[in-house]
Design a protein around this motif. Structure first.
Motif, PDB file in Angstrom:
ATOM      1  N   CYS A  14     -51.439  10.680   9.427  1.00 47.06           N
ATOM      2  CA  CYS A  14     -51.103  10.728   8.008  1.00 47.06           C
ATOM      3  C   CYS A  14     -49.968   9.754   7.751  1.00 47.06           C
ATOM      4  O   CYS A  14     -49.225   9.385   8.664  1.00 47.06           O
ATOM      5  N   GLY A  15     -49.869   9.306   6.527  1.00 44.27           N
ATOM      6  CA  GLY A  15     -48.817   8.379   6.130  1.00 44.27           C
ATOM      7  C   GLY A  15     -47.873   9.059   5.149  1.00 44.27           C
ATOM      8  O   GLY A  15     -47.650  10.276   5.227  1.00 44.27           O
ATOM      9  N   ALA A  16     -47.360   8.255   4.238  1.00 39.94           N
ATOM     10  CA  ALA A  16     -46.319   8.737   3.322  1.00 39.94           C
ATOM     11  C   ALA A  16     -46.791   9.899   2.451  1.00 39.94           C
ATOM     12  O   ALA A  16     -45.985  10.760   2.078  1.00 39.94           O
ATOM     13  N   GLN A  17     -48.082   9.957   2.113  1.00 45.77           N
ATOM     14  CA  GLN A  17     -48.575  11.045   1.250  1.00 45.77           C
ATOM     15  C   GLN A  17     -48.780  12.346   2.030  1.00 45.77           C
ATOM     16  O   GLN A  17     -48.998  13.390   1.425  1.00 45.77           O
ATOM     17  N   GLY A  18     -48.786  12.263   3.374  1.00 48.42           N
ATOM     18  CA  GLY A  18     -49.027  13.467   4.183  1.00 48.42           C
ATOM     19  C   GLY A  18     -50.389  14.061   3.956  1.00 48.42           C
ATOM     20  O   GLY A  18     -50.551  15.270   3.917  1.00 48.42           O
ATOM     21  N   ASN A  56     -55.902   0.720  -2.116  1.00 45.64           N
ATOM     22  CA  ASN A  56     -55.673   2.149  -2.341  1.00 45.64           C
ATOM     23  C   ASN A  56     -54.787   2.737  -1.249  1.00 45.64           C
ATOM     24  O   ASN A  56     -54.682   2.166  -0.154  1.00 45.64           O
ATOM     25  N   ASN A  57     -54.190   3.911  -1.526  1.00 47.22           N
ATOM     26  CA  ASN A  57     -53.425   4.632  -0.512  1.00 47.22           C
ATOM     27  C   ASN A  57     -54.307   4.840   0.712  1.00 47.22           C
ATOM     28  O   ASN A  57     -55.487   5.140   0.584  1.00 47.22           O
ATOM     29  N   GLY A  58     -53.700   4.699   1.899  1.00 50.96           N
ATOM     30  CA  GLY A  58     -54.441   4.968   3.117  1.00 50.96           C
ATOM     31  C   GLY A  58     -55.045   3.739   3.776  1.00 50.96           C
ATOM     32  O   GLY A  58     -55.803   3.862   4.738  1.00 50.96           O
ATOM     33  N   ASP A  59     -54.727   2.541   3.275  1.00 49.89           N
ATOM     34  CA  ASP A  59     -55.260   1.317   3.901  1.00 49.89           C
ATOM     35  C   ASP A  59     -54.759   1.139   5.328  1.00 49.89           C
ATOM     36  O   ASP A  59     -55.399   0.470   6.127  1.00 49.89           O
TER      37      ASP A  59
HETATM   38 MG   LIG Z   1     -50.818   7.064   2.757  1.00 52.92          MG
END
Ligand SMILES: [Mg+2]
Ligand SMILES: Nc1ncnc2c1ncn2[C@@H]1O[C@H](COP(=O)(O)OP(=O)(O)OP(=O)(O)O)[C@@H](O)[C@H]1O
Length: 114
Positions: free
Chosen positions: A36-40, A86-89
């Protein structure tokens, strides 16, 4: 010598692998990972309940290169091909690499990569 790691979307795997082969990297290692990244992660509605999905399946590449010139080529290639906006690249990062040996020949350092 530099080790590059990239964590990308699963659906970008084929395209990134082909693009790296096309620029003639001398090898690569690929893993299926969870992360997971910044968004968790994200939330999903499962049978009426909001469920937290923290870890998403991703693909990780590891590539050893002999110079900063090659490091840039690999970064640029992955950044271009793995991008959706998009988020998650994903992320690309690199480390200084202490040593490598090609087991068959006993070659070390950049000789073992090229
Ligand atoms: Mg992310
Ligand atoms: N700080 C980190 N440490 C280790 N791995 C990370 C980190 N950030 C992201 N990753 C890995 O990269 C994958 C993709 O991360 P992601 O692209 O969501 O990062 P992000 O910082 O949230 O960026 P974005 O805002 O574009 O989503 C994660 O699933 C995880 O495997």
């Amino acid at each position: 010598m530099i080790k590059i790691e990239a964590i990308i979307r699963k659906e970008k795997y084929e395209e990134v692998k082909d693009a790296l082969s096309a620029i003639k990297v001398s090898g690569m290692t690929v893993y299926e990972v969870m992360g997971c990244g910044a968004q968790g992660g994200y939330t999903e509605l499962v049978r009426g309940n909001i469920v937290e999905i923290n870890m998403l399946p991703k693909i990780k590449f590891e590539i050893l290169v002999s110079s900063e010139e090659w490091e840039k080529k690999v970064y640029d290639t992955i950044a271009k091909v793995a991008y959706t906006g998009n988020n998650g690249d994903g992320k690309i990062f690199s480390y200084d690499l202490r040593n490598v040996m090609r087991i068959r020949t006993g070659e070390t350092d950049t000789e073992a990569i090229n």
